[in-house]
Motif scaffolding. Structure first.
Motif, PDB file in Angstrom:
ATOM      1  N   PRO A  75      51.090  23.625  39.451  1.00 43.03           N
ATOM      2  CA  PRO A  75      49.938  24.020  38.628  1.00 43.03           C
ATOM      3  C   PRO A  75      50.064  25.402  37.982  1.00 43.03           C
ATOM      4  O   PRO A  75      49.738  25.566  36.805  1.00 43.03           O
ATOM      5  N   ALA A  76      50.565  26.382  38.700  1.00 41.64           N
ATOM      6  CA  ALA A  76      50.707  27.726  38.116  1.00 41.64           C
ATOM      7  C   ALA A  76      51.727  27.720  36.980  1.00 41.64           C
ATOM      8  O   ALA A  76      51.522  28.356  35.941  1.00 41.64           O
ATOM      9  N   VAL A  77      52.815  26.988  37.161  1.00 46.78           N
ATOM     10  CA  VAL A  77      53.850  26.900  36.131  1.00 46.78           C
ATOM     11  C   VAL A  77      53.297  26.199  34.897  1.00 46.78           C
ATOM     12  O   VAL A  77      53.499  26.640  33.761  1.00 46.78           O
ATOM     13  N   LEU A  78      52.578  25.104  35.099  1.00 48.63           N
ATOM     14  CA  LEU A  78      51.995  24.362  33.975  1.00 48.63           C
ATOM     15  C   LEU A  78      50.925  25.181  33.262  1.00 48.63           C
ATOM     16  O   LEU A  78      50.820  25.121  32.030  1.00 48.63           O
ATOM     17  N   ALA A  79      50.147  25.947  34.012  1.00 46.92           N
ATOM     18  CA  ALA A  79      49.118  26.792  33.396  1.00 46.92           C
ATOM     19  C   ALA A  79      49.742  27.820  32.460  1.00 46.92           C
ATOM     20  O   ALA A  79      49.214  28.086  31.375  1.00 46.92           O
ATOM     21  N   GLU A  80      50.883  28.381  32.848  1.00 44.39           N
ATOM     22  CA  GLU A  80      51.573  29.338  31.972  1.00 44.39           C
ATOM     23  C   GLU A  80      52.092  28.662  30.712  1.00 44.39           C
ATOM     24  O   GLU A  80      51.976  29.201  29.609  1.00 44.39           O
ATOM     25  N   GLY A  81      52.665  27.481  30.870  1.00 45.68           N
ATOM     26  CA  GLY A  81      53.152  26.736  29.712  1.00 45.68           C
ATOM     27  C   GLY A  81      52.020  26.348  28.778  1.00 45.68           C
ATOM     28  O   GLY A  81      52.139  26.430  27.553  1.00 45.68           O
ATOM     29  N   TRP A  82      50.888  25.947  29.351  1.00 42.56           N
ATOM     30  CA  TRP A  82      49.708  25.576  28.561  1.00 42.56           C
ATOM     31  C   TRP A  82      49.188  26.794  27.795  1.00 42.56           C
ATOM     32  O   TRP A  82      48.864  26.698  26.608  1.00 42.56           O
ATOM     33  N   ALA A  83      49.143  27.938  28.467  1.00 46.65           N
ATOM     34  CA  ALA A  83      48.675  29.171  27.809  1.00 46.65           C
ATOM     35  C   ALA A  83      49.589  29.531  26.642  1.00 46.65           C
ATOM     36  O   ALA A  83      49.114  29.983  25.591  1.00 46.65           O
ATOM     37  N   TRP A  84      50.899  29.325  26.801  1.00 46.29           N
ATOM     38  CA  TRP A  84      51.824  29.608  25.707  1.00 46.29           C
ATOM     39  C   TRP A  84      51.533  28.691  24.518  1.00 46.29           C
ATOM     40  O   TRP A  84      51.515  29.143  23.371  1.00 46.29           O
ATOM     41  N   LEU A  85      51.285  27.399  24.785  1.00 49.80           N
ATOM     42  CA  LEU A  85      50.966  26.463  23.706  1.00 49.80           C
ATOM     43  C   LEU A  85      49.696  26.878  22.968  1.00 49.80           C
ATOM     44  O   LEU A  85      49.625  26.791  21.737  1.00 49.80           O
ATOM     45  N   GLU A  86      48.701  27.346  23.712  1.00 54.28           N
ATOM     46  CA  GLU A  86      47.461  27.811  23.074  1.00 54.28           C
ATOM     47  C   GLU A  86      47.717  29.066  22.245  1.00 54.28           C
ATOM     48  O   GLU A  86      47.214  29.196  21.128  1.00 54.28           O
TER      49      GLU A  86
END
Length: 123
Positions: A67-78
Motif C-alpha cells: 500500500p505505501a509503495v502504491l500510494a507513492e506511485g498514485w501520487a506521482w500519477l496525480e
C-alpha cells in the motif's frame, strides 16, 4: 473486475514492485488502469483490496508493504496529471485527457524515470 487484479497482471514481479521508484510504480498503475477499461478509479479501494481480498492475491508480506509503495506511485500519477480528481467527487479519479492514448502516457512515465536517473548521475 477490481483494479487490483489488473495491477497484479501488469506488474512483472510483485517483489520487484516493492523496490521500484514512484515513477516506475506509477507506470505500472497506469498500465493497470488502462487495461481495466474502467472510467474512474479509487485509490482508497485499490489500497483496501490489496490487503483484504478473499482469496488473497498477494502474500502477507507483500500485502503489508505494497500500500505505501502504491500510494507513492498514485501520487506521482496525480502530480503528472495522468490521474485527475473528479470535480464532483474527489475520492475518485479518472485518466487525464491531456494525452491522446496509452502509449503517450507510458512515454511520460518512462521519460520521468530517465530524467531522474540522469539527474542522479550528475550529482
Amino acid at each position: 473486475m477490481d483494479l487490483v487484479y489488473y495491477l497484479r497482471d501488469a506488474a512483472p514481479d510483485l517483489a520487484d514492485l516493492l523496490l521500484m521508484e514512484a515513477e516506475e510504480v506509477g507506470g505500472i498503475l497506469l498500465a493497470a488502469c488502462h487495461r481495466s477499461g474502467h472510467a474512474q478509479f479509487s485509490r482508497h479501494n485499490l489500497l483496501l483490496n490489496v490487503q483484504s481480498n478473499t482469496p488473497p492475491i498477494f502474500d502477507d508480506d507483500t500485502a503489508r508493504h505494497l500500500p505505501a509503495v502504491l500510494a507513492e506511485g498514485w501520487a506521482w500519477l496525480e502530480r503528472e496529471c495522468l490521474l485527475i480528481a473528479k470535480p464532483n467527487d474527489p475520492n475518485w479519479q479518472f485518466l487525464g485527457s491531456g494525452l491522446v492514448d496509452h502509449s503517450q502516457k507510458m512515454t511520460v512515465a518512462a521519460r520521468a524515470i530517465a530524467e531522474k536517473k540522469a539527474v542522479g548521475q550528475r550529482s
